[in-house]
Structures are given as C-alpha cells and as structure tokens.
Design a protein around this motif. Structure first.
Motif, PDB file in Angstrom:
ATOM      1  N   LEU A 372      -4.761   4.350  -1.850  1.00 21.41           N
ATOM      2  CA  LEU A 372      -3.644   5.445  -1.445  1.00 21.41           C
ATOM      3  C   LEU A 372      -2.693   5.042  -0.232  1.00 21.41           C
ATOM      4  N   PRO A 373      -3.175   4.183   0.489  1.00 18.49           N
ATOM      5  CA  PRO A 373      -2.275   3.791   1.534  1.00 18.49           C
ATOM      6  C   PRO A 373      -0.865   3.041   1.188  1.00 18.49           C
ATOM      7  N   GLN A 374      -1.114   2.323  -0.296  1.00 18.59           N
ATOM      8  CA  GLN A 374      -0.215   1.855  -0.724  1.00 18.59           C
ATOM      9  C   GLN A 374       1.196   2.585  -1.107  1.00 18.59           C
ATOM     10  N   ILE A 375       1.014   4.054  -0.892  1.00 18.76           N
ATOM     11  CA  ILE A 375       2.000   4.706  -0.968  1.00 18.76           C
ATOM     12  C   ILE A 375       3.179   4.312  -0.005  1.00 18.76           C
ATOM     13  N   PHE A 376       2.663   3.874   1.116  1.00 19.32           N
ATOM     14  CA  PHE A 376       3.719   3.640   2.132  1.00 19.32           C
ATOM     15  C   PHE A 376       4.415   2.300   1.856  1.00 19.32           C
TER      16      PHE A 376
END
Length: 470
Positions: A372-376
């Motif tokens: 999910l942090p790859q959204i950034f």
C-alpha cells in the motif's frame, strides 16, 4: 468460442456474452422483485406506481453486480476452481454487490421500500445466475462451439502448446485436431494425435474443416510451406505463428520463440501523448481512491509492526528498484521482514516460509497490505498503478543476461499490480522471472485504459483468494 481484440486486449467473446446475459437477467430480476414486493407486501398498485423508477435502478443493480462477479474472477476463462469454488465466489460477489447497491439506493428516494425489493431481487438473480452458468459451461464444452486448430509441427516448439496448455481450462475456446509431423522430425508432443500428411496441407485442412493453423516449427526457414499456407488463407483459414497464438489464447508472449525484432516492429505499442495523459490521470485517480479507502488499514498495520518489533523499529522499508527506461528509484513498502533481513548486504529472493518474515509481515504479504505505501510512489510519478512489478538492480542485471527481452519490461512504468500478478503465482527464481516476463510483455504490447480497468477489478480476486502472494 472465438477471441476478439477490445482496445488492443484479446478477450474470449463467450464470457462477455455471458456477462451481457447475466446483466439482462439481473435487470429482469429487479422487475420481478418489485412485482413480488407489491404482492407479498400487500401494496396494491405499487408496481404500477414504481414502474418509472425501475429502469434506472435495475441498470445500477445490473452493472454493480456484473462488476462484482468480474472482480471475483467469475468471467475469467482460465478459472480452475470446481463447483464449490464457483459457489463461494458467487456468494461473495452477490454479497458485495448487495452492499454497494444498498448504499447507492440510500441516495435515492423511498430507501426502505427499495431495500425490501432488493432482497427479493438478490435471491432471484442469484438463482438465475447459477442456472445461466451451468448452461454456459455445458454449451462451451461442446466441440461445435470451439475453433478447430491444426498445429503444423510436432517438435520442441509444438510441444510448448502441450506443456503450457494441458488443462481443459487452457483450451476453453479451441480444440486441437492434431500435430502435423514435418519431414523426419522427432515428435515431442505427448498425448496428442500425430498426423503424417499424405496430401497437400490445404486439401487436408479443407477436408477436416480446420479453422486455424498454428505454425510451430523448430526450423522455420527450411520447413515452412508458404505456398500451401497461402492457399489455406485463401480458403478462409486463419494462419498464425506460435507467438501470436499464445498471445491471443494465453495472454502472454513466448520470449524464447519471439524474433529479435519483435518488440521493435510491433504495431500495437502506444506511447503517444493522449495515451500517456490518460494513463497518468487513471494512476492519480485510482491511487487517491485507494489511499482514501485504505488509510485506516495502513494505520493499524503501522501499529501492529510497532507492537511486534518495538516503537523504535522502522515501519517502512525502502529499497532501490528499476523503473521506467531502467532508471532506479526507491520503492516504499511496509516492512514485513526482520530489520537485519539482509545484514550481510547480499540480495536474496524471497522464499516460501521465509524465516526472515515476521508474524505481522506474513499476514500483510499474504493480503498485499505491504504494497500500500507504493501509492506514494505512484502519486510522485515513479510508478504506475498498473504495470510490471519493479525488480532490484542486482536481479535485473542477472536476469537480463539470461532471459531474452527482459529489459523490454522497462518500456513502461512499474506498477503496484499488473497482468503478470493476475496470471502467474508468486515466483522467486530465474524460471519464475522468465514466465512472469511473458505476461509483462503482453501488457507492454497491449496496454490500454480498458486493460488497466480489467486488471484493477481482477486484483480484488488476488487479494481475497491470495493468488500469487508470499
């Protein structure tokens, strides 16, 4: 059962006809549910009073339900689950669709009334959906509805078909009549009919009602019967090579059989400004929606990592990966391994039951929460929402030396999820990388907004059923 190209993506038409039939049945189910409500609820004349509101609500319900069933993999040609698996997915699809539809109906007038109608509608549409799927399965199993394929060749190249398409689900749309033995080649196909031609190829193809001929020769230059294949085309028979056949039927590019100029000469690559703008707009919108819907999950994940490893332990894990045009960037993930997972500085593939994975890490890797942090990364423009998974520079250098066309996957931005993640289980070896590359190249060649939307919906199935996770 033919395949057609929709916005550059090969789709099995029968499954899209099934989706249209299901949508029509769901519309009818809402009409019937409304009528039953007027009878059972003792509301005389209510059906006539609501008749004008039914079309819009029926369309909303049908679209939401079809999309939810699609997200559960129920319109996937290569779904291999048995009856119990199909039933579980169907129940999950209708449960999700009911919640979404009820939410939408709350924005419309007469909420309580339409919620009662929705109950009857869901029961009716669930029953009719099971019936339509049984009929569909029985029809598509009939040989009359399948394309008759003749493979010209029986050596190593032809054996790729038998090794990669051995299951019934892999041959949903076609049946192989046989493999033509060319000259004195040593047949390597097992469990298939070997044909020793004693007449011209075009004549045999016409007599046996062949629809397609797949040329799969080990030595193409000396053995390809160009004149006979041209006659076959004049007779209306499709002729294609092995690479094109796999691209259409399996959604992948065979890197070991593609010609050196394949990627350069293909006409399907899209890199124009409008396509790039559309892609970027989709990435931003999809990432924003995902961020708004998952931030509570991300917060709980951070707390869980802290509780397990201590409040001084890092929550995130940053690692160098290879992106667009081979440019390196730092990918961001929730830390799922111990802090000293690679204390010796040596890059390692992740393995099954990897001892470096923490208890929280095992869960977030299985559910894909760690991504999910790859959204950034997407919002910053380093990644796309859909694309090949980014790999470490150490592995890229190694794999590019061993696997043809490996660097071609860097022609597009890497993604949080992608076509390879849907079609191939998690892999951590050179052979797995080779197999996944074949699906990545299909995406590079056929990328479009339509394919991105399909992959986004199908990723729900990956998360729920753990496909490819490790």
């Amino acid at each position: 059962m033919a395949t057609v190209r929709v916005f550059n993506h090969h789709v099995h038409t029968s499954f899209y006809w099934l989706a249209l039939v299901d949508a029509a049945l769901f519309v009818l189910a809402l009409y019937a549910g409304t009528y039953i409500y007027s009878l059972v609820g003792a509301h005389p004349g209510s059906f006539q009073a609501m008749i004008q509101e039914i079309p819009n609500r029926a369309l909303i319900y049908a679209v939401i339900t079809v999309l939810c069933l699609f997200a559960m993999g129920l319109y996937e040609p290569r779904m291999r689950e048995g009856r119990s698996g199909v039933l579980i997915r169907t129940l999950g699809g209708f449960a999700t669709a009911s919640l979404f539809t009820a939410g939408v109906f709350t924005l419309l007038p007469d909420v309580q009334q339409w919620r009662s109608i929705l109950l009857y509608t869901v029961l009716l549409s669930f029953s009719t959906n099971l019936i339509s799927r049984i009929v569909f399965i029985n029809l598509t199993d009939l040989e009359q509805f399948k394309s008759r394929v003749l493979v010209y060749g029986s050596g190593s190249a032809a054996a790729t078909i038998t090794s990669s398409m051995r299951r019934k689900t892999d041959r949903q749309g076609f049946t192989i009549v046989g493999f033509v033995r060319v000259d004195d080649e040593n047949p390597r196909v097992s469990g298939e009919r070997i044909i020793n031609l004693r007449q011209p190829l075009a004549e045999y193809a016409k007599q046996t009602e062949i629809d397609q001929i797949v040329v799969a020769l080990d030595n193409k230059r000396d053995q390809t019967p160009t004149d006979e294949l041209f006659k076959c085309r004049l007779q209306g028979i499709k002729v294609m090579n092995l690479v094109n056949f796999f691209e259409r039927e399996a959604g992948k590019i065979l890197v070991d059989f593609a010609t050196p100029g394949w990627m350069t000469l293909t006409e399907d690559l899209r890199s124009d400004a409008p396509s790039s703008l559309t892609k970027r707009s989709f990435d931003i919108c999809a990432s924003f929606v995902l961020l708004m819907s998952t931030w509570p999950i991300m917060l709980v994940t951070a707390l869980a990592i802290w509780i397990e490893d201590g409040f001084k332990a890092p929550i995130f894990f940053s690692q160098q990966r290879v992106g667009l045009n081979g440019k390196a960037f730092q990918v961001l993930k929730f830390r799922s391994m111990s802090i000293d997972a690679e204390g010796d500085g040596k890059a390692r593939w992740a393995t099954l039951n990897d001892s470096r994975v923490t208890r929280v890490g095992a869960f977030i890797r299985r559910t894909r929460i760690d991504e999910l942090p790859q959204i950034f990364n997407v919002l910053s423009g380093e990644m796309a929402f859909i694309g090949p998974r980014p790999e470490r520079p150490e592995f890229v250098q190694q794999l590019a030396e061993q696997i043809p066309f490996y660097n071609s996957r860097h022609a597009v931005k890497p993604g949080i999820t992608g076509w390879a993640q849907l079609c191939y289980p998690y892999g951590a070896s050179e052979e797995d990388a080779r197999q996944k590359l074949q699906f990545d190249l299909y995406y590079v060649k056929n990328q479009s907004l339509f394919l991105d939307l399909m992959i986004t919906l199908s990723t729900v199935e990956v998360v729920l059923f753990g496909k490819g996770a490790r």
